[in-house]
Design a protein around this motif. Structure first.
Motif, short mmCIF file in Angstrom:
data_model
loop_
_atom_site.label_atom_id
_atom_site.label_comp_id
_atom_site.label_asym_id
_atom_site.label_seq_id
_atom_site.Cartn_x
_atom_site.Cartn_y
_atom_site.Cartn_z
N ALA A 9 26.37 45.61 52.19
CA ALA A 9 27.52 46.30 52.77
C ALA A 9 27.66 47.68 52.13
N PHE A 10 27.94 48.69 52.95
CA PHE A 10 28.12 50.07 52.47
C PHE A 10 29.04 50.74 53.48
N ASN A 50 38.67 39.06 54.30
CA ASN A 50 38.61 39.56 55.68
C ASN A 50 37.61 40.71 55.74
N ALA A 51 36.32 40.36 55.81
CA ALA A 51 35.24 41.36 55.87
C ALA A 51 34.09 40.76 56.67
N ALA A 52 33.34 41.63 57.34
CA ALA A 52 32.23 41.15 58.16
C ALA A 52 31.19 40.42 57.33
N ILE A 53 30.92 40.90 56.12
CA ILE A 53 29.92 40.24 55.29
C ILE A 53 30.37 38.83 54.92
N SER A 54 31.69 38.62 54.84
CA SER A 54 32.21 37.28 54.58
C SER A 54 31.84 36.32 55.70
N VAL A 106 17.83 40.87 58.47
CA VAL A 106 18.75 41.64 57.62
C VAL A 106 20.10 41.71 58.34
N PHE A 107 21.17 41.44 57.59
CA PHE A 107 22.54 41.58 58.08
C PHE A 107 23.20 42.67 57.26
N LEU A 108 23.76 43.67 57.95
CA LEU A 108 24.44 44.78 57.29
C LEU A 108 25.89 44.87 57.74
N ASP A 109 26.76 45.13 56.78
CA ASP A 109 28.17 45.40 57.04
C ASP A 109 28.38 46.89 56.74
N ASP A 171 40.10 40.79 62.49
CA ASP A 171 38.95 39.97 62.91
C ASP A 171 37.64 40.41 62.26
N MET A 172 37.70 41.02 61.09
CA MET A 172 36.48 41.50 60.46
C MET A 172 35.52 40.36 60.14
#
Length: 502
Positions: A9-10, A50-54, A106-109, A171-172
């Motif tokens: 995440a960045f 509450n974060a997409a990486i979560s 690869v999953f990126l936030d 809804d992150m």
């Protein structure tokens, strides 16, 4: 064998008109966003926020992925990310991803609206470099903020871009789950068809709340078009980044992607007149709030000081609303006012003391200046507390030395770290019960609504002097794409250098 998935995440939202840049130290410490994390720390600290990486972490655990966490960092919106910060973080993150060895995905936030000192498109360049490092065969899914200015470079190098659908962003984590599901599908299947469309106008963030028209209807239409077979995103863009691809966009992935994108962009274009709303002056907003409060005791009137929203790159230190409240002898509370010197002076003086300080006013914006007065210190805090509301859900906030300074009937939350006022606990941490105040002034544009709407009698949008113009057409654009309307029904941008000589 379990799929081996790198995660990172960045995040940064860049207001190129804002006063302060984002340095490496800002990302390292994170402020309200939380400090920079590496490796297993990401799993330990980001699984339940509450974060997409979560959402990706939770999905990966359930799906049996071998999660390989690289680096995660974010900081408050501001002016450009320094070249030093971008290069150091990008190099380290990609080096860590490559060091994991052969990967399945690869999953990126990311945010999607990062502009650096040397690059217009931070995320696009990050994705380009990552592709060069890992090759074209490994699928990359990137989750973005609803305010992403999606560029062709981002669209080209990510297999799927999946974006938030709510503003306030509640809804992150759900977005991360959708993105991880799309990545999982590509581990055993083909890459989806994809399409991208650009809207011909910018919209102001003050009128983008997805609980209200027109955004509410547009996201309902988006869900209908996505159905079960497609990934779709509508990015309302961040309308304060002066480069040619500052824009609203529609993305579609899956069967008949082009047709779905065409239908969605048609709805966005038709909604243009509805992306406008009423804006009050500081004096008018306070007068109106006092009238409403007199008829609705027990429920505060909330005024959003939208042009000093640190969630949009401002520094959260303008004083226009303080002056308006004091002049009207109005009762209420305002937060957050970012002023490290004033917070330190309050702590040195102690509760009950009176201090004379020049509060805030460092924005360098016309019409703003420090507010010099004598204040009573009514409460002190170290600024560390758990957030309770939907937006910051799961996070431990660290606002640094904090204090409540009172002048007449106005209470001011003074903090030593920047984060927009989007949680009632940010008032409570300095002894203010927001439900007992007739007027609340929040330095935010929409995120506060997730926690404050349930207790408020009314919401007023105010344009006190500040660096984040409520109407993007008021910004001094120089590099926007020719023909882009600088706001709903606003004038079209035209670069004078491209005009034919008379």
């Amino acid at each position: 064998m379990a799929p081996k998935i790198a995660i990172a995440a960045f995040l940064h939202e860049t207001n190129t008109f804002a006063p302060s840049k984002a340095t490496y130290d800002d990302f390292a410490h994170g402020g309200g966003a939380g400090r920079m994390l590496r490796g297993q720390e990401i799993i330990d600290h980001m699984s339940d926020v509450n974060a997409a990486i979560s959402g990706a972490i939770r999905y990966g655990r359930d799906a049996g992925w071998d999660l390989c966490p690289a680096l995660a960092c974010a900081t408050s919106p501001s002016a450009h990310v320094t070249m030093d910060a971008f290069e150091r973080i990008t190099h380290e993150t990609i080096d860590r991803i490559v060091a994991f060895g052969p990967l399945d995905g690869v999953f990126l936030d990311l945010h999607g609206a990062m502009v650096t000192e040397h690059l217009d498109d931070g995320e696009g360049e990050f994705l380009r470099r990552l592709r060069a490092a890992i090759g074209t065969e490994i699928p990359i899914v990137t989750c973005l903020d609803l305010h992403a200015n999606v560029t062709q470079l981002m669209f080209s190098h990510a297999d799927v871009l999946e974006s938030y659908r709510t503003y306030p962003h509640v809804d992150m984590a759900q977005t991360g789950l959708r993105g991880a599901r799309a990545l999982d599908a590509m581990l055993t299947g083909a890459r989806p068809q994809k399409a991208m469309r650009i809207a011909p106008y910018l919209s102001a963030i003050a009128w983008q709340c997805t609980a209200d028209a027109p955004a509410k209807g547009l996201y309902e239409r988006l869900s209908e078009l996505a159905g079960k077979d497609r990934q779709m995103s509508f990015n309302m863009g961040f309308p304060a980044a002066d480069f040619p691809e500052c824009q609203m966009s529609v993305l579609a992935y899956g069967p008949d992607a082009d047709d779905a994108a065409d239908q969605m962009i048609a709805a966005v274009i038709a909604a243009e007149p509805a992306f406008k709303g009423r804006v009050y002056t500081p004096e008018d907003s306070v007068a109106q709030a006092m009238r409403i409060a007199a008829t609705a005791p027990g429920k505060p009137v909330v005024i959003c000081d939208t042009q000093d929203n640190p969630g949009a790159g401002a520094d959260s230190n303008t004083t226009g609303m303080i002056r308006a409240m004091v002049t009207a002898n109005a009762s209420g509370a305002i937060g957050n006012l970012y002023d490290c010197d004033a917070a330190l002076a309050a702590h040195q003086a102690g509760v009950g003391a009176q201090i004379t300080v020049a509060l805030g006013g460092q924005s360098r914006v016309d019409g703003d200046a420090p507010f010099t007065a004598t204040f009573t210190v009514t409460h002190l805090s170290d600024g560390t507390f758990p957030a309770q509301g939907p937006y910051y859900r799961g996070k431990t906030m660290n606002m640094g030395l904090s204090a409540c300074l009172q002048i007449d009937q106005l209470k001011i939350v003074v903090v030593s770290a920047k984060a927009q006022m989007a949680d009632r606990s940010m008032f409570a941490q300095v002894g203010i019960d927001p439900q007992q105040e007739p007027i609340l002034i929040v330095k935010s544009s929409n995120h506060f609504r997730a926690d404050f709407d349930p207790i408020s009698a009314a919401l007023l949008t105010c344009a006190a002097p500040g660096p984040m113009a409520v109407d993007p057409a008021l910004l001094p654009w120089t590099r926007l794409r020719n023909g882009m309307r600088m706001g709903a029904l606003g004038p079209a941008f035209q670069n004078d250098s491209t005009k034919e000589p008379a």
